[in-house]
Design an enzyme around this catalytic site. Structure first.
Site, short mmCIF file in Angstrom:
data_model
loop_
_atom_site.label_atom_id
_atom_site.label_comp_id
_atom_site.label_asym_id
_atom_site.label_seq_id
_atom_site.Cartn_x
_atom_site.Cartn_y
_atom_site.Cartn_z
N SER A 169 19.37 1.48 8.09
CA SER A 169 18.07 0.93 8.54
C SER A 169 18.25 -0.27 9.43
CB SER A 169 17.24 0.49 7.33
OG SER A 169 16.85 1.59 6.61
N GLU A 254 8.57 -3.97 2.23
CA GLU A 254 8.97 -2.57 2.31
C GLU A 254 7.74 -1.65 2.39
OE1 GLU A 254 11.63 -0.87 2.71
OE2 GLU A 254 10.97 1.13 2.11
N HIS A 302 3.18 -8.00 -7.91
CA HIS A 302 3.70 -6.81 -8.59
C HIS A 302 4.14 -7.13 -10.00
CE1 HIS A 302 3.91 -4.28 -4.96
NE2 HIS A 302 4.11 -5.42 -4.34
N THR A 327 -6.34 -6.18 7.30
CA THR A 327 -6.42 -4.74 7.08
C THR A 327 -7.82 -4.23 7.41
OG1 THR A 327 -4.88 -5.12 5.27
CG2 THR A 327 -5.78 -2.92 5.48
N LYS A 330 -8.34 -3.88 11.07
CA LYS A 330 -7.78 -2.66 11.65
C LYS A 330 -8.71 -1.47 11.42
CE LYS A 330 -3.39 -2.08 12.14
NZ LYS A 330 -2.56 -2.77 13.13
N ARG A 449 2.16 4.54 -16.75
CA ARG A 449 2.95 5.37 -15.84
C ARG A 449 4.33 5.60 -16.44
NH1 ARG A 449 4.77 1.12 -11.10
NH2 ARG A 449 5.78 2.94 -10.22
#
Lengths: 524, 396, 199
Positions: A169, A254, A302, A327, A330, A449
């Site tokens: 990357s 990321e 997170h 955001t 946009k 989860r």
């Protein structure tokens, strides 16, 4: 994909692909690699949905299930989404800025050919074990939290796989930045660049900033496990929570690395089919940069449940909800671009509109998750799973698929089958919602989860979700069929391909010749 | 309340729209977060609904414009595209509006978070330690029933545990609270402030009970705190015979059995709580007595089967065949078939660097003796000998 | 010729990548600074590193005198790690103190294994913001503790709660977890190679 008969100076057969330094060949390699990974990661998801279709353990061992969730995440993030956007960048950026190739063609070849080895390294432990069900693949979640990941006895494989992916990357990003900064055709100023080029430029900077941090994190894990250091090991004065901070310092940018290129793609597609210039070009650029900047200072949202002091929880809440501003700008801009346009709805446009709507839903749940107090209830539930799949599947992946349909005629010289591709779109768009929307409900009702089994109170929505999953998975095989048959033949595409298409890539013939813009074009 | 009504309508719409025919009769298409029974869970729910409705309103507006545009601004309608592509005024306005909304969200978030994290003046403090894969509770201080010192393990109940095994052939829908039931629930009194201190034994776990509005990670080496008070008014609505039960699960991936370590909290009246504390203290004394008596082999094997099923079978499997190479087989194992001293040694002290925990710190001497005797006389391991609690005590 | 244009860009960007790799490691001390300043995670780094400077703080705390008007409950928790066969408990579960008052409590620990263990007690405190106001004069957590097989010890903790402890905090929970310092150290390069070769 590109025709060989115009130039006679490149090898053919397997050697062409192994040694190629041509940006179009390498773009093709990246795209096929990422599609293969999409199918592999997708098959892991099918195993997950099959086990969760009914309550009770039916198919797999719990450890195998954990391995599936872990590898599904890793393969999709590092194998499918990221390389697919690099593939699009390779194919399109030189053509969009009027450059003959990428800045460093040989390094370009290396950055691609590292990937298959990284994937092998990551997946190989799956097949080490007495039988398939006792495979030894990583089973600690794609976030590989310490100390759980430290218990993994094949950690070295995992760490080297991440190192290789990171090196690939970083080299790819250096190449893209060098291309964009140094090889634009005369007159192509930064603020004249197509938005896809802009979003990739910002993405590449994000990659160079955070992939090394991830490399640092896995290196520390490695030395903790094998060389007696104690970065994350409380026994020696380390702290497992530190791992989460380092991981998410990488992990949050990321997320934007995966979504920003798709922002760019959608910003190319919508003006083309609305036959109207992109609304607020400059604010789009600034909003993208603002999102990229904010991504560095919000990571701990997170990990609200790790027990931060209340001041920390408040700071990360405020910073996180701030991301909603750029955001929203946009989304408003895309909407305003469609407003009073003259729209047609060819397949790329359908994917782009679905992107705007469904990504926005993912953005809404993102806002909800950013509020620390209620996040304590959402954290680590299926609500989070639903959220990031709306952002990454109906966001990042839909953008990429839209981009493939948009540029496929330019790459192959042939039009794809419009009827079949619309079928592909509608099946995918409906099934993906059947798949992920109910996951909001089961999450809110309390299903964590990463569990292989659940109480029957969650059974009905899980069943619905699994059905959606199987249909969505199968519909991607239709995509494969459409792409292959387009490569093989079909109605011939014109240079411009789309009536409303503007930009340098639409000035070269379709299929794009092996070498384009060997003499820089004139920019008006 | 209109919210609930809307939800009900939405729920039936979804059910009908998806045509899940036969399942519909007993269907459970629940949609929303629980409102819970504590002040915390109430504010979480209210904040959740507030942000959700803001999102719905903004979504309807934006998607409305897109749909309008799709219908009316299409080429097939013969429109010519407009040429505008920027407007500073509009762009400034739609940057300020989201910002204002966010401020409106940030204010109640701040007040609720400060209340949520206020752990002062607690009545009962309980330490919850996450193990792979169960919870250990220890009452640290108790102003209500003087329960300080009460300590026990809490893990998945036998019925769920048997049913969740692959090919168990059990219909899990017939199991009472499948995967959400434990052998020993945590017991707390209603209306008292309970402070939960979490830590981890091995890896990170997370203690979560939705109805109590508590989710807090349990991290090895570190201590975390959270609090809840079950509101009397809410409790009255759900209690039966002075008891109400609330269920949750571990919320942080902690390895193979992460999905199988539920949390159950029984909230009882103050009187019942005091009785419970007394019983617990009595049970601790009885366990000590068990460890002092001499057992017969049959008693040991019988009790050992239970202890094994609860503590050993998850890794070494009910068949004793284990899951090599992570969890070695006991059937035909060198240690189980070898000298009993070595067998006792590994069970009491564990094997560092592996998943084998030192059970000497977790189980009573009688339980360990029984489990060892059971292992040595099952699955064709016919060693014929037995271990007495006194031998275990000597091995500590 | 093209190489020449790109050299600066490539070198610059590579430098950024290398620096960011270093930054990943720099996050470790940075995090420790944050923990110390804001009480993240309830840990006290200086104690763990054995560089704890108590003298000044003790002198100041003692000079300020005892605040008889305020009573703070201090709780003690003892945790064992899975990899350490150990018995560990506080001899007082909780005590009440006035700020500025020097108090001593004792912890009991016994090595249940048949090996000599070098163990380290890792402290953690809640509420985490109170760490700065909990001054340890003497603590078994300052040093590694060596336990012979079966050896039992009573270990002291002498502390003062600072008068400056923010109002509204009425209870401090001091937790210790014992870890085996040698745990995992026997693994080595050889083990890494072995895992690669043998799978």
């Amino acid at each position: 994909m590109s025709d060989n008969h115009q130039h006679h100076d490149h090898p053919t057969g397997i050697k062409r692909w192994l040694f190629t330094t041509n940006h179009k060949d390498i773009g093709t390699l990246y795209l096929w690699f990422s599609f293969t990974m999409l199918l592999i990661g997708g098959s892991f998801a099918m195993v997950i949905r099959a086990e969760l279709m009914y309550p009770g353990m039916q198919l797999v061992d719990p450890n195998f299930f954990n391995m599936m969730t872990t590898l599904h995440g890793l393969v999709m993030v590092f194998g499918a989404i990221m390389p697919s956007t690099v593939g699009l960048a390779n194919w399109c950026i030189p053509m969009m800025i009027g450059a003959p190739d990428m800045a460093l063609p040989r390094m370009n070849n290396w950055s691609f050919w590292i990937l298959p080895f990284a994937a092998l390294m990551l997946l190989m432990p799956m097949f080490m074990g007495g039988n398939f069900m006792s495979g030894q693949g990583p089973a600690f979640g794609w976030t590989f939290y310490e100390p759980l990941s430290g218990q993994y006895n094949k950690l070295a494989f995992f760490v080297f796989a991440i190192h290789l992916l990171g090196i690939s990357s970083i080299m790819g990003s250096i190449n893209i930045i060098a291309t964009i900064l140094n090889m634009r055709a005369p007159g192509m100023t930064l603020m004249k660049m197509p938005l896809f080029v802009w979003t990739w430029l910002i993405t590449a900077f994000l990659l160079i900033a955070v992939m090394p941090v991830l490399a640092g994190a896995v290196t520390m894990m490695l030395t903790d496990k094998y060389f007696g250091t104690s970065f994350f090991n409380a026994a020696g004065g380390g702290d497992p929570v530190l791992f989460q901070h380092v991981f998410w310092f990488f992990g949050h940018p990321e997320v934007y690395i995966m979504i920003l290129p798709s922002f760019g793609i959608v910003s190319q597609i919508i003006p083309t089919f609305a036959r109207k210039k992109l609304f607020g070009y400059a604010s789009m650029v600034y909003a993208t940069a603002a999102i990229a900047f904010l991504s560095f200072i919000v990571w701990a949202h997170h990990m609200f449940t790790v027990g931060m002091p209340v001041a920390g929880e408040l700071y990360f809440t405020y910073a996180t909800v701030m991301i909603a501003v750029p955001t929203a700008v946009k989304v408003f801009n895309w909407t305003a671009t469609m407003w009073k346009g003259a729209m047609t709805f060819e397949t790329p446009m359908l994917w782009a509109i679905a992107f705007v709507v469904l990504f926005t839903i993912g953005g809404f749940t993102g806002l909800m998750l950013g509020v620390a107090t209620s996040d304590f209830q959402y954290q680590d539930t299926y609500f989070v799973v639903a959220h990031f799949h709306y952002v990454l599947v109906t966001g990042a992946l839909f953008g990429v698929i839209g981009g493939v349909y948009y540029w496929l005629p330019k790459w192959t010289g042939n039009m794809y089958n419009e009827k079949l591709s619309k079928l592909h779109f509608w099946i995918s768009a409906i099934s993906v919602n059947v798949l992920f929307f109910p996951q909001h409900f089961i999450g809110l009702q309390g299903m964590p989860r990463r569990v292989p089994d659940y109480n029957p109170m969650f059974a009905d929505w899980n069943f619905v979700s699994s059905i959606g999953g199987f249909v969505f998975g199968a519909s991607q095989l239709l995509f494969l069929y459409i792409v292959i048959s387009t490569i093989r033949g079909g109605a011939k595409a014109t240079s411009q391909v789309w009536e409303g298409a503007e930009g340098l890539e639409w000035t070269v013939p379709s299929p794009a010749p092996y070498h384009t813009f060997e003499n820089p074009p004139l920019i008006k | 309340m209109s919210v609930i009504k809307t939800m009900k309508i939405l729920r039936s719409l979804f059910a009908v729209a998806l045509l899940i025919g036969p399942a519909l009769a007993k269907a459970n298409y629940g949609l929303n977060m629980t409102r819970g029974v504590t002040a915390n869970s109430h504010t979480m729910y209210d904040l959740h609904m507030m942000v959700l409705w803001i999102c719905v309103v903004v979504g309807v507006a934006v998607f409305g414009v897109i749909i309008y545009s799709i219908i009316y601004h299409r080429k097939s309608k013969g429109v010519t595209p407009a040429s505008f592509h920027e407007s500073t005024t509009v762009e400034v306005i739609w940057t300020i509006i989201p910002f204002a909304i966010l401020v409106a969200i940030a204010v109640p978030t701040t007040t609720s978070l400060l209340a949520y994290e206020d752990v002062s003046n607690s009545d009962i403090d309980i330490k919850a330690t996450g193990w792979q894969w169960k919870w250990e509770y220890e009452y640290i201080s108790d102003k209500v029933g003087d329960g300080a010192g009460v300590r026990f393990m809490s893990q998945l109940d036998k019925d769920s545990d048997a049913a969740r095994k692959p090919h168990s052939g059990v219909d899990v829908t017939k199991i009472d609270h499948y995967l959400l039931n434990v052998d020993n629930p945590l017991v707390v009194p209603v209306g008292k402030k309970v402070r939960i201190l979490t830590t981890g034994k091995d890896v990170i776990h997370s203690w979560w009970v939705p109805a109590l509005g508590v989710k807090r990670d349990a991290i090895p080496g570190y201590i975390n705190e959270s609090q809840f008070t079950v509101e009397k008014a809410d409790w009255d609505k759900v209690q039966k015979d002075g008891e109400a039960i609330f269920r949750g699960q571990c919320a942080e991936l902690c390895g193979r059995e992460h999905g199988f370590m539920p949390i159950v909290v029984k909230v009882v009246s103050e009187d019942k709580y005091k009785d419970w504390v007394k019983t617990q203290k009595g049970a601790a004394l009885a366990a000590a007595a068990d460890s002092n008596k001499v057992w017969t082999k049959d008693e040991l094997i019988q009790h050992g089967a239970e202890v094994y099923a609860k503590n050993c079978a998850a890794c070494h499997q009910p068949s004793g065949e284990g899951l090599p190479p992570m969890f070695p087989a006991l059937k035909g194992s060198k240690i189980v078939k070898g000298p009993i001293e070595n067998h006792i040694h590994i069970v009491v002290k564990g094997k560092p660097g592996t998943a084998m925990a030192p059970f000497g710190t977790m189980l009573s001497d009688a339980d360990i003796a029984a489990a060892i005797t059971y292992e040595r006389n099952s699955w064709g391991n016919n060693d014929g000998d037995m271990a007495q609690p006194s031998q275990i005590k000597a091995a500590h | 010729m093209t190489k020449h244009i790109h050299r600066r860009t490539v070198l610059g960007l590579s430098l950024v990548a290398v620096l960011m790799f270093g930054f990943g490691f720099a996050l470790v001390p940075l995090y420790n600074v944050f923990c110390q300043a804001f009480g993240f995670n309830g840990r006290n780094i200086e104690v763990e590193n054995g560089t704890y400077q108590v003298r000044e703080e003790v002198v100041r705390t003692l000079r300020d005198g005892v605040d008889k008007n305020r009573t703070i409950t201090v709780q003690f928790l003892a945790n064992e790690n899975k990899d350490l066969p150990w018995e560990f408990r506080p001899l007082q579960r909780e005590i009440n103190v006035h700020p500025g008052e020097v108090k001593q409590v004792r912890f009991y620990a016994r090595n249940l294994s048949d090996k000599t263990v070098v163990a380290r007690a890792i402290p953690s405190m809640q509420p985490s913001v109170a760490i700065k106001y909990f001054t340890k004069v003497e603590c078994f957590c300052f040093n590694n503790q060596i336990f012979k097989p079966g050896e039992a010890k009573e270990m002291p903790l002498i502390f003062v709660v600072d008068r400056k402890l923010p109002q509204g905090i009425d209870k401090l929970t001091q937790s210790y977890t014992f870890f085996d310092t040698q745990q995992g150290k026997s693994d080595s390069v050889a083990a890494a190679v072995k895992s690669l070769v043998h799978g």
